[in-house]
Design an enzyme around this catalytic site. Sequence first.
Site, PDB file in Angstrom:
ATOM      1  N   SER A 226       1.086  -1.500  -0.253  1.00 54.89           N
ATOM      2  CA  SER A 226      -0.383  -0.090   0.044  1.00 54.89           C
ATOM      3  C   SER A 226       0.652   1.489   0.155  1.00 54.89           C
ATOM      4  O   SER A 226       1.824   1.275  -0.681  1.00 54.89           O
ATOM      5  CB  SER A 226      -0.900  -0.085   1.239  1.00 54.89           C
ATOM      6  N   GLU A 346      -8.729  -5.626  -4.019  1.00 53.51           N
ATOM      7  CA  GLU A 346      -8.286  -4.290  -3.602  1.00 53.51           C
ATOM      8  C   GLU A 346      -9.426  -4.681  -2.279  1.00 53.51           C
ATOM      9  O   GLU A 346      -8.771  -3.675  -1.365  1.00 53.51           O
ATOM     10  CB  GLU A 346      -7.295  -3.501  -4.182  1.00 53.51           C
ATOM     11  N   HIS A 454      -7.196  -5.864   0.543  1.00 53.96           N
ATOM     12  CA  HIS A 454      -6.044  -5.143   0.442  1.00 53.96           C
ATOM     13  C   HIS A 454      -5.722  -5.440   2.030  1.00 53.96           C
ATOM     14  O   HIS A 454      -6.255  -5.533   3.107  1.00 53.96           O
ATOM     15  CB  HIS A 454      -7.147  -3.470   0.501  1.00 53.96           C
TER      16      HIS A 454
END
Length: 545
Positions: A226, A346, A454
């Site tokens: 990320s 995600e 995610h």
Amino acid sequence: MSGMWVHPGRTLIWALWVLAAVIKGPAADAPVRSTRLGWVRGKQTTVLGSTVPVNMFLGIPYAAPPLGPLRFKQPKPALPGNDFRNATSYPKLCFQDLEWLVSYQHVLKVRYPKLEASEDCLYLNIYAPAHADNGSNLPVMVWFPGGAFKMGSASSFDGSALAAYEDVLIVTTQYRLGIFGFFDTGDEHARGNWALLDQVAALTWVRDNIEFFGGDPRSVTIFGESAGAISVSSLILSPIANGLFHKAIMESGVAILPLLMRPPGDERKKDLQVLARICGCHASDSAALLQCLRAKPSEELMDISKKLTFSIPVIDDFFFPDEPVALLTQKAFNSVPSIIGVNNHECAFLLSTEFSEILGGSNRSLALYLVHTFLNIPTQYLHLVADHYFYNKHSPVEIRDSFLDLLGDVLFVVPGVVTARYHRDAGAPVYFYEFQHPPQCLNDTRPAFVKADHSDEIRFVFGGAFLKGDIVMFEGATEEEKLLSRKMMRYWANFARTGDPNGEGVPLWPAYTQSEQYLKLDLSVSVGQKLKEQEVEFWMNTIVP
């Protein structure tokens, strides 16, 4: 340790410490290393399923505390110390919203050490196989944590399992966040990007000192997820980071992610005016505003940062000499071997909190409104988006699923694929993956429609199922999940060793060439080709001509 610099008087300090260790007993087992900044003492741990002990050195300063006049400034090198440093406890967190951290632990079923926050936070943790010492020259993997540049720490991740199973050194870092990491005045007084400059300082420390822990400063792999992956991608683009690393892994994030860079000009001036008014500075120019802000208590700035956005990078003509896309197009970047990857859902849950009203289902009008307002897609393109993603979709569940796929495509898949193409065309080896397995331990904490969300891959990369310390990353892993974790640890470590993830005991991972083959990371690993080809084509050729 020949050729190592030793501060005058350190030999006596060392001798006295050894004598004390012999007298006290248990301290004799503690690992001790000398760095260019002084002696450090760590502690030892073990992991499940391995007989290899791991040395942990926690809370080692890689830069001077960014306090007072060093707030909103490029980090200064840490100063040598005459005393022995006890590197056995986790460092304080960089200033952040601790309530978020508590919430994330619940949602992700992980546990972190309970730590205070401080501006004095430029520290790193080292995890090394116990046999590693000066001259071992083991591959080094430096982790940059994610958290939207607003949260995260070095001590949310435990590198013990990777170190024990794969015979590599793991360094987990932390850097300034939010307003402390990104405040800028738009001129020479405060360029911004302090967080990214912290990362450069951490890599400089690794280059100068990691050999004393058994690492090879000529074989450094940077990796992150990320915001950490965006950091890795950004470091590749920055000329001031050249030579500090040799391979790179980007998990769910790259520097060309939409909405990443703060727009220059009038918007920035407006933010500064609002900031001055909120904090009571009433500054007439940026130098005066900066002086006023440096005198403010940390807690006050933290409260202010919740009202304004100061957590994204800027084009500063120093760290970023140009826009990321321009640097990639010009091939003006550090072309190193890379792994780039995404998860197959995600934006399904962790990142969809801003759209909680649609998780139960949505309608076409609401979905397009959110596309327009959140992604800044011009209204004249909305009918094209609707035709591509919502054609013949009528039920609220179908529209929700398409909307979440759209978010994942725009924010992660398309930028990831495009970045991989730029790296490939620059001549660097590239390997691409899509992580597809949702951890079973999360089945009761999120909706059943969520696939690999995610950050789901992190617990597999770090071997969370094999940890037994006070950082809990993967409770309740199944035997199949443990096998997948072992494969991913091996892929990542192979890449750190050679720049190629392939090796004995793992399925073939083809390089990302013109055929665009990629690895599908699931309980059964397989190979795919041209990930989301139609979606990438749509966004690159229709929306962004």
